[in-house]
Design a protein around this motif. Sequence first.
Motif, PDB file in Angstrom:
ATOM      1  N   SER A  36       0.907  -1.119  -0.079  1.00 20.77           N
ATOM      2  CA  SER A  36      -0.073  -0.051  -0.183  1.00 20.77           C
ATOM      3  C   SER A  36       0.741   1.312  -0.143  1.00 20.77           C
ATOM      4  CB  SER A  36      -0.928   0.029   1.112  1.00 20.77           C
ATOM      5  OG  SER A  36      -0.297  -0.008   2.539  1.00 20.77           O
ATOM      6  N   LEU A  37       2.078   1.273   0.488  1.00 22.20           N
ATOM      7  CA  LEU A  37       2.853   2.159   0.545  1.00 22.20           C
ATOM      8  C   LEU A  37       3.968   2.577  -0.939  1.00 22.20           C
ATOM      9  CD1 LEU A  37       4.758   1.969   3.934  1.00 22.20           C
ATOM     10  CD2 LEU A  37       2.657   3.417   3.298  1.00 22.20           C
ATOM     11  N   SER A  38       3.552   1.594  -1.521  1.00 23.39           N
ATOM     12  CA  SER A  38       4.285   1.647  -3.179  1.00 23.39           C
ATOM     13  C   SER A  38       3.952   2.840  -4.009  1.00 23.39           C
ATOM     14  CB  SER A  38       4.371   0.139  -3.689  1.00 23.39           C
ATOM     15  OG  SER A  38       3.125  -0.141  -4.060  1.00 23.39           O
ATOM     16  N   ASN A  39       2.614   3.216  -3.910  1.00 17.64           N
ATOM     17  CA  ASN A  39       2.191   4.139  -4.668  1.00 17.64           C
ATOM     18  C   ASN A  39       2.087   5.562  -4.137  1.00 17.64           C
ATOM     19  OD1 ASN A  39       0.272   3.559  -2.807  1.00 17.64           O
ATOM     20  ND2 ASN A  39      -1.490   3.723  -4.371  1.00 17.64           N
ATOM     21  N   LEU A  40       3.106   5.670  -3.180  1.00 16.37           N
ATOM     22  CA  LEU A  40       3.284   6.971  -2.455  1.00 16.37           C
ATOM     23  C   LEU A  40       4.397   7.666  -2.726  1.00 16.37           C
ATOM     24  CD1 LEU A  40       2.224   6.127   1.183  1.00 16.37           C
ATOM     25  CD2 LEU A  40       0.632   6.700  -0.724  1.00 16.37           C
ATOM     26  N   VAL A  41       4.470   9.047  -3.062  1.00 12.11           N
ATOM     27  CA  VAL A  41       5.587   9.897  -3.237  1.00 12.11           C
ATOM     28  C   VAL A  41       6.107  10.594  -2.026  1.00 12.11           C
ATOM     29  CG1 VAL A  41       6.589  11.721  -4.736  1.00 12.11           C
ATOM     30  CG2 VAL A  41       4.926  10.062  -5.627  1.00 12.11           C
ATOM     31  N   VAL A  42       7.251  10.840  -1.600  1.00  6.82           N
ATOM     32  CA  VAL A  42       7.534  11.652  -0.448  1.00  6.82           C
ATOM     33  C   VAL A  42       8.682  12.593  -1.270  1.00  6.82           C
ATOM     34  CG1 VAL A  42       8.419  11.691   1.854  1.00  6.82           C
ATOM     35  CG2 VAL A  42       7.528   9.519   1.133  1.00  6.82           C
ATOM     36  N   THR A  43       8.278  13.941  -0.657  1.00  5.39           N
ATOM     37  CA  THR A  43       9.150  15.139  -1.204  1.00  5.39           C
ATOM     38  C   THR A  43       8.856  16.257  -0.426  1.00  5.39           C
ATOM     39  OG1 THR A  43       9.306  16.029  -3.436  1.00  5.39           O
ATOM     40  CG2 THR A  43       6.938  15.824  -2.704  1.00  5.39           C
ATOM     41  N   GLU A  44       9.910  17.017  -0.635  1.00  3.92           N
ATOM     42  CA  GLU A  44       9.901  18.263  -0.213  1.00  3.92           C
ATOM     43  C   GLU A  44       8.872  19.280  -1.075  1.00  3.92           C
ATOM     44  OE1 GLU A  44      12.978  21.662   1.552  1.00  3.92           O
ATOM     45  OE2 GLU A  44      13.537  20.151   0.609  1.00  3.92           O
ATOM     46  N   ILE A  45       8.130  20.148  -0.246  1.00 10.24           N
ATOM     47  CA  ILE A  45       7.164  21.117  -0.882  1.00 10.24           C
ATOM     48  C   ILE A  45       7.311  22.481  -0.379  1.00 10.24           C
ATOM     49  CG2 ILE A  45       5.298  19.457  -1.319  1.00 10.24           C
ATOM     50  CD1 ILE A  45       3.834  20.397   1.157  1.00 10.24           C
ATOM     51  N   SER A  46       6.644  23.569  -0.923  1.00  9.94           N
ATOM     52  CA  SER A  46       7.023  24.820  -0.426  1.00  9.94           C
ATOM     53  C   SER A  46       5.780  24.880   1.020  1.00  9.94           C
ATOM     54  CB  SER A  46       6.548  25.748  -1.565  1.00  9.94           C
ATOM     55  OG  SER A  46       6.181  26.956  -0.899  1.00  9.94           O
ATOM     56  N   TYR A  47       6.266  25.718   1.730  1.00 10.30           N
ATOM     57  CA  TYR A  47       5.363  26.061   2.869  1.00 10.30           C
ATOM     58  C   TYR A  47       4.013  26.288   2.339  1.00 10.30           C
ATOM     59  CZ  TYR A  47       5.855  31.173   2.841  1.00 10.30           C
ATOM     60  OH  TYR A  47       5.835  32.326   2.618  1.00 10.30           O
ATOM     61  N   ILE A  48       3.968  26.894   1.334  1.00  2.00           N
ATOM     62  CA  ILE A  48       2.589  27.422   0.755  1.00  2.00           C
ATOM     63  C   ILE A  48       1.805  26.290   0.327  1.00  2.00           C
ATOM     64  CG2 ILE A  48       1.445  28.990  -1.021  1.00  2.00           C
ATOM     65  CD1 ILE A  48       4.154  30.645  -1.048  1.00  2.00           C
ATOM     66  N   GLN A  49       2.404  25.136   0.004  1.00  2.00           N
ATOM     67  CA  GLN A  49       1.468  23.996  -0.348  1.00  2.00           C
ATOM     68  C   GLN A  49       1.118  23.241   0.927  1.00  2.00           C
ATOM     69  OE1 GLN A  49       5.042  23.020  -2.967  1.00  2.00           O
ATOM     70  NE2 GLN A  49       3.525  22.362  -4.464  1.00  2.00           N
ATOM     71  N   ALA A  50       1.817  23.427   1.890  1.00  3.03           N
ATOM     72  CA  ALA A  50       1.391  22.554   3.060  1.00  3.03           C
ATOM     73  C   ALA A  50      -0.334  22.779   3.518  1.00  3.03           C
ATOM     74  CB  ALA A  50       2.051  22.893   4.331  1.00  3.03           C
ATOM     75  N   PRO A  51      -0.939  21.731   3.756  1.00  6.36           N
ATOM     76  CA  PRO A  51      -2.267  21.921   3.993  1.00  6.36           C
ATOM     77  C   PRO A  51      -2.559  22.124   5.552  1.00  6.36           C
ATOM     78  CG  PRO A  51      -1.522  19.342   3.722  1.00  6.36           C
ATOM     79  CD  PRO A  51      -0.398  20.587   3.442  1.00  6.36           C
ATOM     80  N   LEU A  52      -2.856  23.291   5.804  1.00  7.21           N
ATOM     81  CA  LEU A  52      -2.913  23.796   7.326  1.00  7.21           C
ATOM     82  C   LEU A  52      -3.866  23.090   8.118  1.00  7.21           C
ATOM     83  CD1 LEU A  52      -2.002  26.222   9.018  1.00  7.21           C
ATOM     84  CD2 LEU A  52      -3.923  27.602   8.200  1.00  7.21           C
ATOM     85  N   ASP A  53      -4.985  22.751   7.458  1.00  6.99           N
ATOM     86  CA  ASP A  53      -5.859  21.876   8.130  1.00  6.99           C
ATOM     87  C   ASP A  53      -5.202  20.508   8.807  1.00  6.99           C
ATOM     88  OD1 ASP A  53      -5.654  20.934   5.575  1.00  6.99           O
ATOM     89  OD2 ASP A  53      -7.836  20.042   5.499  1.00  6.99           O
ATOM     90  N   LEU A  54      -4.447  20.221   8.079  1.00  8.80           N
ATOM     91  CA  LEU A  54      -3.702  18.757   8.338  1.00  8.80           C
ATOM     92  C   LEU A  54      -2.459  19.245   9.440  1.00  8.80           C
ATOM     93  CD1 LEU A  54      -3.386  15.944   8.155  1.00  8.80           C
ATOM     94  CD2 LEU A  54      -1.870  16.110   6.280  1.00  8.80           C
ATOM     95  N   LEU A  55      -1.803  20.114   9.208  1.00  7.79           N
ATOM     96  CA  LEU A  55      -0.896  20.640  10.338  1.00  7.79           C
ATOM     97  C   LEU A  55      -1.737  21.159  11.486  1.00  7.79           C
ATOM     98  CD1 LEU A  55       1.083  22.876   8.029  1.00  7.79           C
ATOM     99  CD2 LEU A  55       2.129  20.891   9.183  1.00  7.79           C
TER     100      LEU A  55
END
Length: 115
Positions: free
Chosen positions: A9-28
Amino acid sequence: MQIATKIASLSNLVVTEISYIQAPLDLLLDADPCEDAVQGYLRKSRVYAVIKEGEIIAVCAVLPRGNAVFELMNIAVAKDYQSQGVGSLLLQYVIDKTKALGGRKLVLGTGTFGP
Protein backbone atom coordinates in the motif's frame (compact mmCIF):
# COMPACT_ATOMS: atom_id res chain seq x y z
CA MET A 1 0.92 -10.98 5.70
CA GLN A 2 0.04 -7.68 7.37
CA ILE A 3 3.55 -6.26 6.79
CA ALA A 4 3.44 -7.25 3.10
CA THR A 5 0.09 -5.50 2.76
CA LYS A 6 1.48 -2.31 4.32
CA ILE A 7 4.51 -2.35 1.99
CA ALA A 8 2.28 -2.85 -1.06
CA SER A 9 0.00 0.00 0.00
CA LEU A 10 3.00 2.33 0.42
CA SER A 11 4.41 1.60 -3.03
CA ASN A 12 2.18 4.15 -4.78
CA LEU A 13 3.16 7.02 -2.48
CA VAL A 14 5.58 9.85 -3.24
CA VAL A 15 7.54 11.54 -0.46
CA THR A 16 8.99 14.92 -1.38
CA GLU A 17 9.83 18.39 -0.16
CA ILE A 18 7.16 21.01 -0.86
CA SER A 19 6.87 24.76 -0.43
CA TYR A 20 5.37 25.91 2.86
CA ILE A 21 2.64 27.54 0.77
CA GLN A 22 1.54 24.08 -0.44
CA ALA A 23 1.34 22.65 3.09
CA PRO A 24 -2.25 21.81 4.06
CA LEU A 25 -2.94 23.97 7.11
CA ASP A 26 -5.91 21.86 8.21
CA LEU A 27 -3.69 18.78 8.46
CA LEU A 28 -0.95 20.66 10.32
CA LEU A 29 -3.56 21.96 12.77
CA ASP A 30 -4.49 18.36 13.62
CA ALA A 31 -1.06 18.04 15.24
CA ASP A 32 -0.69 21.62 16.52
CA PRO A 33 -3.98 23.44 17.11
CA CYS A 34 -2.39 26.88 17.48
CA GLU A 35 -2.65 28.43 14.03
CA ASP A 36 -0.47 31.42 14.96
CA ALA A 37 2.32 29.08 16.08
CA VAL A 38 2.04 26.96 12.93
CA GLN A 39 2.12 30.04 10.70
CA GLY A 40 5.10 31.34 12.68
CA TYR A 41 7.36 28.32 12.16
CA LEU A 42 6.01 27.10 8.84
CA ARG A 43 7.60 29.72 6.60
CA LYS A 44 11.01 29.12 8.20
CA SER A 45 10.75 25.33 7.95
CA ARG A 46 11.56 22.70 5.39
CA VAL A 47 8.26 21.03 4.61
CA TYR A 48 7.93 17.43 3.47
CA ALA A 49 4.82 15.63 2.28
CA VAL A 50 3.53 12.21 1.36
CA ILE A 51 1.45 12.41 -1.78
CA LYS A 52 -1.00 9.81 -3.05
CA GLU A 53 -2.65 10.36 -6.42
CA GLY A 54 -2.02 14.11 -6.23
CA GLU A 55 -3.35 14.49 -2.68
CA ILE A 56 -1.17 15.35 0.31
CA ILE A 57 -1.95 12.69 2.90
CA ALA A 58 0.83 13.48 5.38
CA VAL A 59 2.96 16.52 6.09
CA CYS A 60 5.93 17.41 8.26
CA ALA A 61 7.64 20.71 9.15
CA VAL A 62 11.31 20.68 10.15
CA LEU A 63 12.94 23.88 11.40
CA PRO A 64 16.70 24.37 10.99
CA ARG A 65 18.07 25.55 14.36
CA GLY A 66 21.72 26.04 13.40
CA ASN A 67 24.84 24.11 14.36
CA ALA A 68 23.59 21.07 12.39
CA VAL A 69 20.48 20.84 14.59
CA PHE A 70 16.98 20.51 13.15
CA GLU A 71 13.71 20.47 15.09
CA LEU A 72 10.70 18.43 14.06
CA MET A 73 7.96 20.99 14.64
CA ASN A 74 4.94 19.16 13.26
CA ILE A 75 4.06 15.84 11.69
CA ALA A 76 0.55 14.82 10.76
CA VAL A 77 -1.11 12.04 8.78
CA ALA A 78 -4.67 12.30 7.42
CA LYS A 79 -7.06 10.20 9.50
CA ASP A 80 -7.88 7.80 6.64
CA TYR A 81 -4.18 6.90 6.31
CA GLN A 82 -3.16 6.56 9.96
CA SER A 83 -1.81 3.23 11.27
CA GLN A 84 -0.72 2.20 7.77
CA GLY A 85 2.98 3.12 7.94
CA VAL A 86 2.61 6.51 6.24
CA GLY A 87 3.94 8.47 9.23
CA SER A 88 6.87 6.08 9.61
CA LEU A 89 7.66 6.45 5.91
CA LEU A 90 7.62 10.25 6.21
CA LEU A 91 9.71 10.27 9.38
CA GLN A 92 12.37 8.02 7.84
CA TYR A 93 12.50 10.32 4.80
CA VAL A 94 12.95 13.33 7.10
CA ILE A 95 15.75 11.60 9.01
CA ASP A 96 17.55 10.70 5.77
CA LYS A 97 17.04 14.17 4.29
CA THR A 98 18.25 15.88 7.47
CA LYS A 99 21.44 13.80 7.41
CA ALA A 100 21.94 14.65 3.72
CA LEU A 101 21.67 18.35 4.62
CA GLY A 102 24.46 17.97 7.16
CA GLY A 103 22.22 17.58 10.17
CA ARG A 104 23.79 15.85 13.14
CA LYS A 105 20.79 16.08 15.45
CA LEU A 106 17.04 15.99 14.89
CA VAL A 107 15.11 17.00 17.98
CA LEU A 108 11.44 16.75 18.83
CA GLY A 109 9.91 19.23 21.19
CA THR A 110 6.57 18.47 22.70
CA GLY A 111 3.83 20.88 23.62
CA THR A 112 0.88 20.77 25.91
CA PHE A 113 -2.48 21.74 24.54
CA GLY A 114 -5.71 22.34 26.32
CA PRO A 115 -6.57 23.66 29.78
